[in-house]
Scaffold this active site. Sequence first.
Site, mmCIF file in Angstrom:
data_model
loop_
_atom_site.group_PDB
_atom_site.id
_atom_site.type_symbol
_atom_site.label_atom_id
_atom_site.label_comp_id
_atom_site.label_asym_id
_atom_site.label_seq_id
_atom_site.Cartn_x
_atom_site.Cartn_y
_atom_site.Cartn_z
ATOM 1 N N ASP A 33 0.871 -1.178 0.000
ATOM 2 C CA ASP A 33 0.000 0.000 0.000
ATOM 3 C C ASP A 33 0.913 1.235 0.000
ATOM 4 O O ASP A 33 2.145 1.113 -0.121
ATOM 5 C CB ASP A 33 -0.991 -0.039 1.177
ATOM 6 C CG ASP A 33 -0.335 0.138 2.537
ATOM 7 O OD1 ASP A 33 0.910 0.220 2.606
ATOM 8 O OD2 ASP A 33 -1.062 0.190 3.549
ATOM 9 N N CYS A 88 2.908 -3.493 4.147
ATOM 10 C CA CYS A 88 2.075 -2.351 4.550
ATOM 11 C C CYS A 88 2.746 -1.756 5.779
ATOM 12 O O CYS A 88 3.937 -1.958 5.983
ATOM 13 C CB CYS A 88 0.615 -2.758 4.767
ATOM 14 S SG CYS A 88 0.313 -3.947 6.076
ATOM 15 N N THR A 127 2.366 -2.329 9.123
ATOM 16 C CA THR A 127 2.795 -3.367 10.071
ATOM 17 C C THR A 127 2.958 -4.738 9.406
ATOM 18 O O THR A 127 3.538 -5.648 10.005
ATOM 19 C CB THR A 127 1.728 -3.548 11.165
ATOM 20 O OG1 THR A 127 0.478 -3.861 10.511
ATOM 21 C CG2 THR A 127 1.560 -2.297 12.000
ATOM 22 N N GLY A 128 2.380 -4.925 8.251
ATOM 23 C CA GLY A 128 2.320 -6.241 7.599
ATOM 24 C C GLY A 128 1.078 -7.020 8.008
ATOM 25 O O GLY A 128 0.730 -8.024 7.387
ATOM 26 N N HIS A 173 8.314 -25.276 7.307
ATOM 27 C CA HIS A 173 7.205 -25.982 7.972
ATOM 28 C C HIS A 173 5.838 -25.630 7.395
ATOM 29 O O HIS A 173 4.952 -26.463 7.366
ATOM 30 C CB HIS A 173 7.187 -25.661 9.473
ATOM 31 C CG HIS A 173 8.301 -26.324 10.229
ATOM 32 N ND1 HIS A 173 8.284 -26.483 11.593
ATOM 33 C CD2 HIS A 173 9.480 -26.866 9.814
ATOM 34 C CE1 HIS A 173 9.391 -27.100 11.990
ATOM 35 N NE2 HIS A 173 10.143 -27.325 10.922
ATOM 36 N N ASN A 174 5.674 -24.349 7.009
ATOM 37 C CA ASN A 174 4.332 -23.881 6.618
ATOM 38 C C ASN A 174 4.162 -23.700 5.123
ATOM 39 O O ASN A 174 3.079 -23.347 4.667
ATOM 40 C CB ASN A 174 4.004 -22.545 7.321
ATOM 41 C CG ASN A 174 4.338 -22.556 8.798
ATOM 42 O OD1 ASN A 174 5.215 -21.833 9.246
ATOM 43 N ND2 ASN A 174 3.661 -23.396 9.563
ATOM 44 N N ARG A 229 6.780 0.101 8.798
ATOM 45 C CA ARG A 229 6.867 0.974 9.975
ATOM 46 C C ARG A 229 7.480 0.279 11.180
ATOM 47 O O ARG A 229 7.721 0.913 12.203
ATOM 48 C CB ARG A 229 5.463 1.472 10.355
ATOM 49 C CG ARG A 229 4.936 2.542 9.428
ATOM 50 C CD ARG A 229 3.535 2.960 9.836
ATOM 51 N NE ARG A 229 3.080 4.105 9.072
ATOM 52 C CZ ARG A 229 1.803 4.394 8.868
ATOM 53 N NH1 ARG A 229 0.858 3.631 9.361
ATOM 54 N NH2 ARG A 229 1.482 5.438 8.151
ATOM 55 N N ARG A 231 4.554 -34.970 8.392
ATOM 56 C CA ARG A 231 3.859 -34.232 9.453
ATOM 57 C C ARG A 231 3.517 -32.805 9.034
ATOM 58 O O ARG A 231 2.454 -32.290 9.389
ATOM 59 C CB ARG A 231 4.664 -34.252 10.758
ATOM 60 C CG ARG A 231 5.934 -33.444 10.765
ATOM 61 C CD ARG A 231 6.690 -33.654 12.086
ATOM 62 N NE ARG A 231 7.633 -32.601 12.391
ATOM 63 C CZ ARG A 231 8.825 -32.474 11.833
ATOM 64 N NH1 ARG A 231 9.224 -33.327 10.889
ATOM 65 N NH2 ARG A 231 9.639 -31.498 12.182
ATOM 66 N N HIS A 232 4.390 -32.178 8.255
ATOM 67 C CA HIS A 232 4.096 -30.799 7.820
ATOM 68 C C HIS A 232 2.941 -30.802 6.823
ATOM 69 O O HIS A 232 2.033 -29.988 6.906
ATOM 70 C CB HIS A 232 5.327 -30.154 7.182
ATOM 71 C CG HIS A 232 6.492 -30.046 8.112
ATOM 72 N ND1 HIS A 232 6.361 -29.589 9.401
ATOM 73 C CD2 HIS A 232 7.803 -30.353 7.955
ATOM 74 C CE1 HIS A 232 7.543 -29.613 9.994
ATOM 75 N NE2 HIS A 232 8.441 -30.079 9.133
HETATM 76 C C1 RB5 Z 1 -2.374 2.256 6.661
HETATM 77 O O1 RB5 Z 1 -2.499 3.363 7.462
HETATM 78 C C2 RB5 Z 1 -2.119 1.040 7.544
HETATM 79 O O2 RB5 Z 1 -3.275 0.722 8.227
HETATM 80 C C3 RB5 Z 1 -1.640 -0.136 6.716
HETATM 81 O O3 RB5 Z 1 -0.456 0.201 6.055
HETATM 82 C C4 RB5 Z 1 -1.317 -1.422 7.471
HETATM 83 O O4 RB5 Z 1 -0.409 -1.200 8.498
HETATM 84 C C5 RB5 Z 1 -2.461 -2.244 7.867
HETATM 85 O O5 RB5 Z 1 -2.319 -3.299 8.487
#
Ligand code: RB5
Length: 150
Positions: free
Chosen positions: A8, A65, A67-68, A98-99, A109, A133-134
Amino acid sequence: MRIALGSDHVGIELKKLIKEHLQEKGYEMEDCGTDSSEATDYPDFALAVAKAVLAGKSQMGILICGTGIGMCIAANKIKGIRAALCQETYSARMSREHNNANILCLGQRVMGSKLALEVVDAWLEADYSPEGRHQQRLDKIAGFEGGEAF
Ligand code: RB5
């Protein structure tokens, strides 16, 4: 190997850095956007990258994004996607071994760019260990997609 990449508006700098880093390493990149700092909705890019991976146009995907977290939630709603949010290299490696994660999610951020590139490298260099197992556990998860758990 071809990698689909999406972010994003919050993740554009890390996306650019990862794209250049992986191109230097010889990976082909499928950039699904965004390239603009104008506000966007992260699920749109999660869907674009997931589609690229599921169609086989790219073998793996990376989503960024703030936080991801949003990217990871969105991508994991799509049947066939196993998205992993990783903030260090051990989890990145395990998410492959594993996944069998087919999408890596990162937060611009919450992590420095040097660590982010290390996480990307660890993730791409690891392979799935298709031990019984996986696979048995992944098959159970795949069963949830059809609503069989309810
Ligand atoms: C955008 O402000 C923020 O919400 C997005 O980048 C992300 O962190 C969402 O999980």
